[in-house]
Enzyme design. Structure first.
Site, mmCIF file in Angstrom:
data_model
loop_
_atom_site.group_PDB
_atom_site.id
_atom_site.type_symbol
_atom_site.label_atom_id
_atom_site.label_comp_id
_atom_site.label_asym_id
_atom_site.label_seq_id
_atom_site.Cartn_x
_atom_site.Cartn_y
_atom_site.Cartn_z
ATOM 1 N N ARG A 48 0.810 -1.221 0.000
ATOM 2 C CA ARG A 48 0.000 0.000 0.000
ATOM 3 C C ARG A 48 0.845 1.273 0.000
ATOM 4 N NH1 ARG A 48 -1.759 2.665 4.068
ATOM 5 N NH2 ARG A 48 -1.691 0.915 5.516
ATOM 6 N N TYR A 102 -14.918 10.640 -19.802
ATOM 7 C CA TYR A 102 -15.260 9.247 -19.509
ATOM 8 C C TYR A 102 -16.415 9.220 -18.486
ATOM 9 C CZ TYR A 102 -14.768 4.537 -17.642
ATOM 10 O OH TYR A 102 -15.015 3.259 -17.223
ATOM 11 N N ASP A 174 -6.492 12.921 -18.992
ATOM 12 C CA ASP A 174 -6.733 11.485 -19.103
ATOM 13 C C ASP A 174 -6.224 11.088 -20.487
ATOM 14 O OD1 ASP A 174 -7.777 8.953 -19.586
ATOM 15 O OD2 ASP A 174 -9.581 9.322 -18.389
ATOM 16 N N LYS A 199 -6.745 -0.393 -20.364
ATOM 17 C CA LYS A 199 -6.925 -0.235 -21.801
ATOM 18 C C LYS A 199 -5.615 -0.540 -22.551
ATOM 19 C CE LYS A 199 -10.894 0.869 -20.208
ATOM 20 N NZ LYS A 199 -11.330 2.227 -19.930
HETATM 21 C C1 LIG Z 1 -11.793 2.945 -18.818
HETATM 22 C C2 LIG Z 1 -11.468 4.368 -18.674
HETATM 23 C C3 LIG Z 1 -11.300 4.951 -17.409
HETATM 24 C C4 LIG Z 1 -11.518 4.179 -16.110
HETATM 25 O O1 LIG Z 1 -10.604 3.150 -15.982
HETATM 26 P P1 LIG Z 1 -10.882 1.821 -15.096
HETATM 27 O O2 LIG Z 1 -9.612 1.074 -15.274
HETATM 28 O O3 LIG Z 1 -12.088 1.166 -15.681
HETATM 29 O O4 LIG Z 1 -11.109 2.270 -13.700
HETATM 30 C C5 LIG Z 1 -10.950 6.285 -17.357
HETATM 31 N N1 LIG Z 1 -10.810 7.021 -18.462
HETATM 32 C C6 LIG Z 1 -10.980 6.507 -19.700
HETATM 33 C C7 LIG Z 1 -10.813 7.382 -20.883
HETATM 34 C C8 LIG Z 1 -11.318 5.166 -19.856
HETATM 35 O O5 LIG Z 1 -11.505 4.660 -21.071
#
Ligand SMILES: *Cc1c(COP(=O)(O)O)cnc(C)c1O
Length: 388
Positions: A48, A102, A174, A199
Site C-alpha cells: 500500500r 469518460y 486522461d 486499456k
Molecule cells: C476505462 C477508462 C477509465 C476508467 O478506468 P478503469 O480502469 O475502468 O477504472 C478512465 N478514463 C478513460 C478514458 C477510460 O476509457
C-alpha cells in the site's frame, strides 16, 4: 532520473526490469510479499506504500514512456483519477473540466465533489476560450481528456497548458485513449498524466489497473494522499502489466494502421452516415491531432444511415465482439447510448452530439480484410425491410 532508450520498443521492453540476481532469469521475478524487513525506517516497504519491487519497476516504465520524472500505478483507472484529484483538492476549490469525459469520471464529479464542497464547471466545448471563460479565482485544476469518448474530439493540449500556466493552475489529462505511444502530454506542458491501464497499457482485456505520470514533486504529493486512500494494485497484476507493456508499441502501432484503414473504408461506404476519427482529414480537429499526436489511435466511431438498424448490425457481427471496454488486441464495438453513456438523459447525449445510432469501434490487431468482411456481412443483414 529514468533510464531511457532511443527506441520506444526498447523502453517498453526493458525500462524498470527487476533484475533476477538469484537465478538470472530473463524476466522480472514476482515479489508477492506484504512483509519486508525494516532495515531502514526511511524505506518501509509495503504494497500500500506503492513501493514493492514490481510496483517500482512498472512505475519507472510508465514514467519513461510519458517522459516524466516519476510514475505511480493503481488498482484501476478510476483509482488513479480519484487519488490524483483528491491529492490536490480541498474544500472550497473549483475545477474546470472538459465537456466530454469518460462516464466514470463524470459520475465521480457529480457524486463525490458536492460532499466535499468542491465546485466545478464544464467548458462549453473543446476550444481553449471555453476553458478560459469558466476559470474562477479559486480554480485549482483544469482537467482534459483527448481524444474524447466517444466522438474523438481533440483538445489543444499546448493551448490549455499555456492558459493554465499563465494563471498558476494545475493541469491533468486522461491520456487513456491515445496511450503513451501516440501522445505525450508532458511535452506540451501538462502537469499530471492519467491512464486507465486496463486499456492500451494492458491491451489484452484481462487486467484492471491505472497509472499516473508526473514530476517527482507532484508524485510525492499524490503519494501522501494515496497511502491513505489505499488504491494500490496487486503485485501479480503489476507483473502482468509489465509483461503487457513490453508489446504495447507493437500493438498500438498495428491498431493505428488498422483504425486508419477502417475509418477510410467506413467513410467511403454507402451505408455509413458519419465517421469520427482524428486521422481523417475531414475530422473537425484533425489539424490539432496532427500537431500533438504521433499516431491517431485505435478508436473511432461511426453512424449507419437511417435505412440500417444499429442493434441488428451489432448483433450480426461474427468476428468483432459487441462488448464493453476497449483497447484490447481484439476488435470490439458498442452503442454508447446503450452502454457508456446510458446514464445520461437523451437531452444530455444530444447536447454532447451523441446520436442513438452511434457505434464506437475499438479496432484490434486482426487483419483488415477480416474486419471488412465482418462489417460488410453485418451491414447487409441490418438493412431494414423495404416496403413494397
Ligand atoms: C476505462 C477508462 C477509465 C476508467 O478506468 P478503469 O480502469 O475502468 O477504472 C478512465 N478514463 C478513460 C478514458 C477510460 O476509457
Amino acid at each position: 532520473m529514468n533510464q531511457s532508450f532511443k527506441s520506444l520498443n526498447t523502453t517498453c521492453t526493458h525500462v524498470g526490469e527487476v533484475a533476477d540476481t538469484q537465478f538470472k532469469g530473463a524476466v522480472s521475478p514476482l515479489y508477492m510479499s506484504t512483509s519486508y524487513a525494516y532495515e531502514d525506517v526511511a524505506v518501509k516497504r509495503y504494497p500500500r506504500y506503492y513501493n514493492t519491487p514490481n510496483q517500482v519497476g512498472v512505475a519507472q516504465k510508465i514514467a519513461a514512456l510519458e517522459h516524466t520524472e516519476a510514475g505511480m500505478i493503481f488498482g484501476s483507472g478510476m483509482a488513479a483519477i480519484s487519488h490524483a484529484l483528491f491529492a490536490f483538492l480541498k474544500q472550497g476549490d473549483h475545477v474546470v473540466f472538459q465537456k466530454e469525459l469518460y462516464g466514470g469520471t463524470m459520475n465521480l464529479i457529480f457524486t463525490e465533489f458536492p460532499k466535499y464542497g468542491i465546485s466545478y464547471s464544464f467548458a462549453e466545448n473543446e476550444e481553449v476560450v471555453s476553458f478560459e471563460k469558466v476559470i474562477r479565482s479559486n480554480t485549482k485544476i483544469i482537467y482534459i481528456e483527448t481524444p474524447s469518448n466517444p466522438l474523438l474530439t481533440i483538445t489543444d493540449i499546448a493551448a490549455v497548458s499555456k492558459l493554465a500556466k499563465s494563471k498558476g493552475i494545475l493541469t491533468m489529462i486522461d491520456n487513456t485513449f491515445a496511450s503513451p505511444v501516440n501522445q505525450n502530454p508532458y511535452d506540451f506542458g501538462i502537469d499530471i498524466i492519467l491512464h486507465s491501464a486496463t486499456k492500451y497499457l494492458g491491451g489484452h482485456s484481462d487486467i484492471l489497473a491505472g497509472a499516473v505520470a508526473a514530476s517527482q514533486a507532484h508524485i510525492d504529493q499524490i503519494f501522501k494522499s494515496a497511502i491513505n486512500f489505499g488504491g494500490s494494485l496487486s503485485d501479480f497484476t503489476v507483473w502482468l502489466l509489465e509483461r503487457s507493456i513490453k508489446t504495447m508499441a507493437l500493438r498500438v502501432q498495428a491498431q493505428n494502421q488498422n483504425a486508419q484503414q477502417m475509418a477510410e473504408f467506413l467513410l467511403a461506404h454507402k451505408a455509413v452516415d458519419r465517421v469520427f476519427y482524428p486521422g481523417l482529414p475531414s475530422h473537425p480537429t484533425h489539424a490539432i491531432a496532427k500537431k500533438q499526436m504521433h499516431g491517431f489511435g485505435g478508436m473511432l466511431s461511426f453512424e449507419l444511415k437511417p435505412d440500417y438498424d444499429t442493434e441488428k448490425f451489432l448483433q450480426s457481427l461474427q468476428l468483432i465482439k459487441p462488448s464493453m471496454s476497449l483497447a484490447g488486441v481484439e476488435s470490439t464495438m458498442l452503442s454508447p447510448t446503450k452502454t457508456s453513456h446510458a446514464l445520461l438523459s437523451a437531452e444530455e447525449r444530444a447536447n454532447q452530439g451523441i446520436r442513438d445510432g452511434l457505434i464506437r469501434f475499438s479496432v484490434g490487431i486482426e487483419g483488415v480484410e477480416d474486419l471488412v468482411a465482418d462489417i460488410e456481412n453485418a451491414i447487409v443483414k441490418s438493412l431494414r425491410k423495404q416496403l413494397v
